[in-house]
Design a protein around this motif. Structure first.
Motif, PDB file in Angstrom:
ATOM      1  N   ASN A 258      77.895  63.340  43.993  1.00 27.34           N
ATOM      2  CA  ASN A 258      76.582  63.988  43.736  1.00 27.34           C
ATOM      3  C   ASN A 258      75.368  62.995  43.879  1.00 27.34           C
ATOM      4  N   LYS A 259      75.945  61.379  43.660  1.00 27.88           N
ATOM      5  CA  LYS A 259      75.039  60.398  44.071  1.00 27.88           C
ATOM      6  C   LYS A 259      74.558  60.467  45.508  1.00 27.88           C
ATOM      7  N   ASP A 263      71.188  60.949  47.253  1.00 30.82           N
ATOM      8  CA  ASP A 263      70.544  59.985  48.217  1.00 30.82           C
ATOM      9  C   ASP A 263      70.332  60.553  49.671  1.00 30.82           C
ATOM     10  N   VAL A 264      71.103  61.517  49.818  1.00 32.24           N
ATOM     11  CA  VAL A 264      70.798  62.086  51.208  1.00 32.24           C
ATOM     12  C   VAL A 264      69.553  62.937  51.105  1.00 32.24           C
ATOM     13  N   ALA A 265      69.612  63.849  49.686  1.00 33.52           N
ATOM     14  CA  ALA A 265      68.386  64.600  49.616  1.00 33.52           C
ATOM     15  C   ALA A 265      67.049  63.770  49.585  1.00 33.52           C
ATOM     16  N   ARG A 266      67.261  62.584  48.911  1.00 30.13           N
ATOM     17  CA  ARG A 266      66.045  61.822  48.666  1.00 30.13           C
ATOM     18  C   ARG A 266      65.584  61.114  50.038  1.00 30.13           C
ATOM     19  N   PHE A 267      66.612  60.659  50.974  1.00 29.97           N
ATOM     20  CA  PHE A 267      66.199  60.256  52.342  1.00 29.97           C
ATOM     21  C   PHE A 267      65.511  61.338  53.140  1.00 29.97           C
ATOM     22  N   VAL A 270      62.210  61.689  51.927  1.00 27.73           N
ATOM     23  CA  VAL A 270      61.199  60.815  52.266  1.00 27.73           C
ATOM     24  C   VAL A 270      61.021  60.716  53.917  1.00 27.73           C
ATOM     25  N   TYR A 271      61.978  60.965  54.702  1.00 28.06           N
ATOM     26  CA  TYR A 271      61.934  61.148  55.979  1.00 28.06           C
ATOM     27  C   TYR A 271      60.968  62.169  56.497  1.00 28.06           C
ATOM     28  N   SER A 272      60.981  63.223  55.837  1.00 24.71           N
ATOM     29  CA  SER A 272      59.804  64.280  56.238  1.00 24.71           C
ATOM     30  C   SER A 272      58.569  63.992  55.898  1.00 24.71           C
TER      31      SER A 272
END
Length: 327
Positions: A258-259, A263-267, A270-272
């Motif tokens: 889940n973490k 992190d992937v979703a946050r990255f 941020v990338y978008s």
């Protein structure tokens, strides 16, 4: 002799008086020879002119007198009778020839060519009084011979240790079935309900050795039971601990997954944003990183040290003297 005595004798010897006495005797004989009582635990078999006529139950019963009907009392079908085999005692109701056989009938040869002494009893009920009375002449000897033959056959098919142990109940059940089959063929009119093996021991010369073997078998069974008890107490406990560790591992794995997904979703988010405004995003990321660094040092009561020999990549927010500078 006086005249009065002569008159009494003449009156008593009159034909009418004699006929009356004969009639009374016939009536009394008829009554007593036709009426009889059957006990609650008995049955009465009636024969007429020597042939079977009927079977009567308990109570006051009537039959034809003067030997036309004859009664034979037998135990009722609920009365359990017992025969003993192999006991070292004699019985008053057994013939002298059979008394001699009682002391030796317990000795048998087993399937593994060992000699063993077997004592047993059978219990049976008379279910057909007619067959019981008229089919077999020597009923007791027939019962004993067949019973001994069946037990000898069953013992002779098995090893001595099995006879003394695991096969005991099986022998008893098979003996009941085999004896009843034989008695039914002979029309003996009985039904065996119980065969119970009593003492099963080897001859006196080797009895001590067999007792040692039995003791060893008992010890082996005890150790097996103790091992099973220990197994049953430890395995569930260990299984519970294993299940607990598996659940902890699964929880940790779910947490890390889940973490990582977070992190992937946050990255990705941020990338978008970075693609939309790269300079602003880089600056924001830089400021957030520096904020985390300073918070970590302040939490541990330590002064942050920012070292860069060329002073090109890091701004000197603080110098070694603790004064602030800015460019």
């Amino acid at each position: 002799m006086s005249n009065s005595t002569k008159k009494v004798m003449q009156t008593a010897l009159k034909p009418s008086s004699i006929i009356a006495l004969l009639i009374a005797a016939i009536v009394a004989g008829t009554f007593f020879s036709s009426m009889f009582v059957v006990d609650q635990a008995e049955q009465a078999v009636i024969t007429r002119f020597g042939r079977y006529y009927k079977t009567l139950g308990p109570g006051l019963q009537v039959k034809l007198p003067f030997g036309i009907d004859k009664k034979y009392i037998v135990p009722g079908n609920k009365v359990v009778q017992t025969e003993q085999f192999g006991f070292k005692t004699t019985r008053s109701d057994v013939s002298s020839q059979y008394q001699n056989n009682i002391t030796t009938e317990s000795t048998m040869l087993t399937g593994d060519l060992n000699i063993v002494d077997v004592e047993w009893i059978i219990q049976y009920r008379i279910v057909d009084p007619r067959q019981w009375l008229f089919s077999v002449q020597d009923k007791e000897r027939t019962i004993r011979d067949i019973s001994r033959s069946v037990i000898n056959e069953l013992v002779g098919d098995r090893a001595i240790l099995n006879i003394m142990g695991s096969e005991r109940a099986n022998i008893e059940n098979l003996a009941i079935s085999m004896m009843n089959d034989q008695f039914k063929k002979l029309e003996l009119g009985i039904n065996v309900s119980t065969v119970k093996l009593q003492n099963i021991v080897p001859p006196a010369g080797v009895q001590d050795a067999f007792e040692d073997v039995n003791k060893a078998i008992q010890d082996m069974n005890r150790f097996i039971n103790e091992g099973k008890e220990s197994y049953n107490s430890e395995i569930p406990k260990t299984q519970g601990q294993a299940d607990q560790q598996i659940q902890i591992s699964q929880g940790y794995a779910a947490e890390r997954i889940n973490k990582a997904k977070g992190d992937v979703a946050r990255f990705n988010s941020v990338y978008s944003e970075y693609k939309k405004a790269p300079d602003i995003t880089k600056e924001r990321l830089y400021l957030e990183a520096m904020e985390e660094i300073f918070q970590a040092y302040e939490t541990n009561n330590r002064t942050p040290a920012l070292i860069d020999g060329t002073m090109k990549n890091v701004l000197p927010f603080k110098d070694l003297n603790g004064t602030s500078k800015s460019n």
